[in-house]
Design an enzyme around this catalytic site. Structure first.
Site, PDB file in Angstrom:
ATOM      1  N   HIS A  55     -14.370  24.235  28.139  1.00 44.16           N
ATOM      2  CA  HIS A  55     -13.030  23.899  27.654  1.00 44.16           C
ATOM      3  C   HIS A  55     -12.825  22.395  27.534  1.00 44.16           C
ATOM      4  O   HIS A  55     -12.174  21.924  26.600  1.00 44.16           O
ATOM      5  CB  HIS A  55     -11.975  24.489  28.599  1.00 44.16           C
ATOM      6  N   HIS A 104      -4.098  28.780  24.772  1.00 43.26           N
ATOM      7  CA  HIS A 104      -3.916  29.171  26.164  1.00 43.26           C
ATOM      8  C   HIS A 104      -4.155  30.671  26.254  1.00 43.26           C
ATOM      9  O   HIS A 104      -3.320  31.428  26.733  1.00 43.26           O
ATOM     10  CB  HIS A 104      -2.518  28.784  26.673  1.00 43.26           C
TER      11      HIS A 104
END
Length: 751
Positions: A55, A104
Site C-alpha cells: 500500500h 479504502h
C-alpha cells in the site's frame, strides 16, 4: 518487555525478530540489515514493514506506474504532479485546484461505516496538506450482487459512513458511481475523491527543511486503532508489558468534528505563514509522516516519541509508530513561529505538541524516554523500498473469453419483447436510480454546487464574481477491463473525459485508483500492466496528465480476483458555470441528436449482463481522436448556447441515456431509428465516443453546420415531447412507469 534500543540491536545480532509476521519477505529483511549494518530494532522493523508494504511502497506496481511520468504529455496547467500528496492544476484567474482519488477497500469490508468514513477523512487531509480548502467529495463504489445478504450489510454501512463523515465536514458529495457485480462480493471497492481550491501562492509541499526547525504533531491523540492497516501485519505481533499479545482494532475510527477543526486550524496556519512543510498522517501514521518529511527535506530529523499525545497509555513505541489514528497532521515550523502556531491550534481546540526537530544530519532518529530506538536513513524507509518486477502473462482463458461474443446472444424477437427488455435494463440495480443512496448525502452545502448526481459530472463554482468553475467525473467499467484490460482502462478514461465535456467543461488532468487482485498471480499482473499501459497511452494522446492516485491490490477472495477495475477521475475547467449543460430534457419540441457512430457492440454491455447474465466478447472500440472531437463539439455547443441538454452514452446505451434525461426533466421523447440501424442496436449498443444532445429548433442549423464542419457524425433521432418514451414502429413506455421502475429498485433491496 525490554526496550529494544539501537545499541541493544547492535549488541544482539542474533535476536530473532518477527519480520515474516509483519509481512516482510526474507530478502527484504536481509536488505534492511544491510542498510543498517546491523539487525533492526523493533521500532525500525515496524517502520520498514508498514512503509515497505504494498500500500505504501507500490513495490509491485512502480515498474508500471513510471509510464505515467515517461509518457506524460506537456501541460501548461500542471503545477504539481506525481509524487506529492495530490496533484495541482492551474484553472486560471490565479486559482489552483488539487484533486485525488484513493481507496479504502479492505477496511470498508471489515467495518463498513468506519472504513468508508475514514476513507473520506484520509483523502480530505491529503487535500488540506497541499494548502487547499476542500470544496467537494465524490465516491466511486463497487459492491457484490445487489440481492446478496452480505451486500445488505456492507452497502448501507458504507453509504452511512460516507454521508455521516462528509456531511459533518460540510462538504458536498457531487458525484461518483455505484456498481453491483458478483466479483466484488468479498472485496467491495470504496474509492474516495476530494477536490480542493487555493491560490497559486498557497501551494504547500511535504518536506522538512531548515536545521533547528521544529516538528509539531497536531490534531487528535494517537490511539490503538488502525495499527498495521497499511500492511497485512497484525498488531498482536508486539507484546504488551505483561508479555501478552496486545489486541488492537484493525480499522481506523473517525471523528469528523475533529477533522473540521483540523481543516480550519490548518488553513489559518497557512494564512499566517507559519508552516515550512506539512504532511497528513494516513497510511502508516507517524512512520510515514516522519520518514517522508525527512526524506523530502534537506537534512535529518530527531523525534522524541514519548511526547506524542496518546489516547491509550499502554501503547508500545512500535504501536505508536504504526497507529493510523485519524485526524492528525505533522508540520515543520521555524522556532520563532512555534508559539504562534500553538496559539492558532489552541484557538481551534486542537492539541499540538512539539515532538522533534530538523537536524543538519542525514538520519531519522527517534527516541523513547531518552533511549534511541530508531536510527535510519529516511529515504530508505520512505522512497527506496523494494522494487519488484513480478512475472506477468496473458491468462490462458483470455482468448476463450473474448471469443464468447455477446453479439451472438439471442435478441428480442418482437416489439413487446424489446419493450420488456428496456424496462428490465433501466430498472436493474446498476442502471436504476441511485437516489436512495445519494439523497443521504448533502450535495449543496457551501452553496457552490452547480451540478451533482445524477448529472454526467459534478461541477463546483470556484469564484462567485467571475463564475469560474471545475467539473469532475469518475468512471470505470470492470467488465470491459476483464475482456481487454488495455482497452478497458482507456474506455474508463474516455467515459470520464466525455462526461466532463458533456457538462461544458474542458478536461485538464487525471487522477486514478487502480483496483486489482493479487499481484502474485501473473494473470492479475498482466491485467495491471495492460491497464496501466492503456491509461498512460490514452492520457498522452489526449494531453491530460496523470497527477497522482492510488493502487489497491490483493482485492481477492481465495482464487477469485475482482474484475480489473481502473477507476479514472477527470477534472475539467469551465470559464462560466452559468453556461453549463445539464443532462435533463426540459422543453418540448427540442430536437434530439445522436453524436458519433453506432455499431453492433455488446461485449461487456449492460444488456448482456441484465438479460443474459453473460460476460464475453470484446469491449467497444476506442477511438481517442473521436473522443477529442466529440468533447470539442460538446464544449463549444455549451459555451455558445446551441444545446440545452447533453448526456454521454455508456452503460445501457442510448435507451438508458434517453430514459435518464427524460425522467430527470419530466418530459418524454419520440425516437426514430436512423437508417442503417435496427431498433435493438440503436437502443442497446454501447459504442464509445457518443452522446445525445437536445437542440432548440432555432439552433439546429448552427449546430449541424458545426458538426459537419468538424466531421462529427450527427443524426437527428427524435424530439423531446409528451409523457412517454416512444420508439416509432416499436413501442411506447409512459414516463411514470419508467420512473417508478427505476426508483423502486434500491429501496426494495436496501430500504
Amino acid at each position: 518487555m525490554t526496550l529494544d534500543t539501537v545499541k541493544h540491536a547492535a549488541d544482539t545480532p542474533d535476536t530473532e525478530l518477527p519480520w515474516a509476521e509483519l509481512g516482510l519477505k526474507h530478502d527484504e529483511y536481509e536488505r534492511i540489515r544491510a542498510i543498517l549494518g546491523r539487525r533492526p530494532t523493533g521500532a525500525e522493523l515496524a517502520m520498514y514493514s508498514v512503509m515497505w508494504s504494498e500500500h505504501c511502497s507500490y513495490k509491485s506496481s512502480k515498474v508500471h506506474l513510471k509510464q505515467f511520468g515517461e509518457k506524460a504529455p506537456h501541460s501548461d496547467a500542471l503545477l504539481v504532479g506525481i509524487g506529492e500528496q495530490a496533484g495541482v492544476v492551474d484553472v486560471g484567474q490565479g486559482y489552483a485546484v488539487t484533486f485525488k482519488v484513493e481507496s479504502h477497500n479492505h477496511p470498508s469490508y471489515v467495518e463498513p461505516y468506519q472504513g468508508a468514513a475514514t476513507g473520506i477523512g484520509g483523502i480530505v487531509r491529503d487535500i488540506i496538506a497541499m494548502g487547499a480548502r476542500p470544496v467537494a467529495v465524490m465516491d466511486p463504489l463497487r459492491f457484490g450482487a445487489a440481492d446478496h445478504p452480505d451486500t445488505k450489510r456492507v452497502l448501507p454501512g458504507v453509504v452511512s459512513g460516507i454521508g455521516g463523515y462528509g456531511n459533518c465536514l460540510g462538504l458536498p458529495n457531487i458525484g461518483g458511481e455505484i456498481v453491483f457485480d458478483d466479483c466484488y462480493q468479498g472485496n467491495p471497492l470504496v474509492n474516495a475523491l476530494c477536490v480542493g481550491v487555493m491560490r497559486h501562492e498557497d501551494i504547500h509541499l511535504a518536506k522538512a527543511s531548515g536545521a533547528g526547525n521544529k516538528v509539531i504533531l497536531y490534531g487528535a491523540r494517537t490511539g490503538g486503532d488502525g495499527i498495521g492497516g497499511a500492511s497485512i501485519l497484525a498488531s498482536e505481533t508486539f507484546e504488551d508489558a505483561d508479555g501478552k499479545p496486545a489486541k488492537r482494532p484493525a480499522v481506523q475510527v473517525g471523528d469528523p468534528f475533529q477533522e473540521k477543526l483540523l481543516i480550519e486550524s490548518t488553513l489559518e496556519l497557512f494564512a499566517q505563514d507559519l508552516v515550512v512543510g506539512i504532511q497528513d498522517l494516513g497510511a502508516a501514521g507517524l512512520s510515514c509522516a516522519t520518514s517522508e518529511l525527512a526524506s523530502n527535506g534537506s537534512g535529518g530529523m530527531r523525534v522524541e516519541l514519548d511526547t506524542v499525545p496518546l489516547r491509550d497509555s499502554s501503547l508500545s513505541p512500535e504501536e505508536i509508530l504504526m497507529s493510523e489514528s485519524q485526524e492528525r497532521m505533522c508540520a515543520v515550523v521555524e522556532p520563532e513561529k512555534v508559539e504562534r502556531f500553538l496559539a492558532v491550534c489552541e484557538k481551534w481546540d486542537v492539541i499540538a505538541t512539539v515532538i522533534g526537530e530538523v537536524t543538519d544530519g542525514d538520519r531519522l532518529e527517534i527516541f523513547w524516554h531518552g533511549e534511541q530506538i530508531v536510527d535510519v536513513p529516511p529515504r530508505t524507509v520512505a522512497h527506496e523500498g523494494p522494487l519488484l518486477n513480478r512475472p506477468y502473462a496473458r491468462p490462458e482463458w483470455q482468448d476463450a473469453l473474448q471469443a464468447d461474443d455477446a453479439g451472438a446472444l439471442p435478441r428480442p424477437e418482437t416489439s413487446e419483447e424489446l419493450r420488456e427488455q428496456v424496462v428490465r435494463l433501466v430498472s436493474s440495480p446498476n442502471q436504476a436510480s441511485k437516489s436512495w443512496v445519494t439523497d443521504q448525502y448533502d450535495k449543496y452545502v457551501l452553496g457552490n454546487t452547480v451540478l451533482a448526481q445524477p448529472e454526467d459530472g459534478g461541477m463546483i463554482r470556484i469564484d462567485e464574481e467571475t463564475n469560474l468553475g471545475v467539473a469532475i467525473a469518475t468512471d470505470g467499467n470492470g467488465r470491459y477491463a476483464k475482456l481487454d484490460p488495455y482497452a478497458g482502462a482507456q474506455l474508463a478514461f474516455a467515459e470520464s473525459y466525455r462526461n466532463v465535456a458533456a457538462t461544458g467543461a474542458k478536461p485538464l488532468a487525471v487522477t486514478d485508483c487502480l483496483n486489482f487482485g493479487s499481484p502474485e498471480d501473473p494473470a492479475v499482473m498482466w491485467q495491471f500492466a495492460e491497464a496501466t499501459r492503456g491509461l498512460a497511452d490514452a492520457c498522452q494522446t489526449l494531453g491530460t496528465p496523470v497527477t497522482g492516485g492510488n493502487v489497491s491490490l490483493y482485492n481477492q477472495t481465495g482464487e477469485q480476483a475482482i474484475h480489473p477495475t481502473p477507476v479514472v477521475g477527470v477534472l475539467g475547467v469551465i470559464d462560466d458555470v452559468t453556461r453549463r449543460t445539464p443532462h435533463a430534457f426540459k422543453e418540448a419540441g427540442q430536437l434530439i441528436y445522436l453524436l458519433g457512430d453506432t455499431r453492433a457492440e455488446f461485449g461487456g454491455s449492460a444488456w448482456s449482463q441484465v438479460i443474459h447474465n453473460h460476460l464475453g466478447g470484446l469491449p467497444p472500440k476506442v477511438d481517442l481522436e473521436r473522443e477529442r472531437l466529440l468533447a470539442e463539439v460538446l464544449i463549444n455547443a455549451s459555451r455558445d448556447g446551441m444545446i440545452d441538454a447533453a448526456h454521454d452514452l455508456s452503460d445501457g446505451g442510448l435507451v438508458q441515456a434517453v430514459t435518464e434525461s427524460a425522467v430527470a426533466g419530466g418530459v418524454g421523447a419520440r425516437l426514430v431509428v436512423p437508417d442503417g440501424l435496427d431498433a435493438f442496436t440503436f437502443l442497446f449498443s454501447e459504442s464509445a465516443g457518443r452522446a445525445i444532445v437536445a437542440v432548440p429548433r432555432s439552433e439546429e442549423t448552427r449546430f449541424t453546420d458545426m458538426c459537419a464542419a468538424r466531421g462529427l457524425p450527427a443524426a437527428r433521432v427524435g424530439v423531446v415531447d409528451g409523457e412517454s418514451i416512444e420508439v416509432q414502429g416499436e413501442f411506447g413506455i409512459p414516463l411514470a412507469e419508467l420512473r417508478e421502475a427505476r426508483e423502486a429498485t434500491l429501496p426494495a433491496l436496501f430500504g
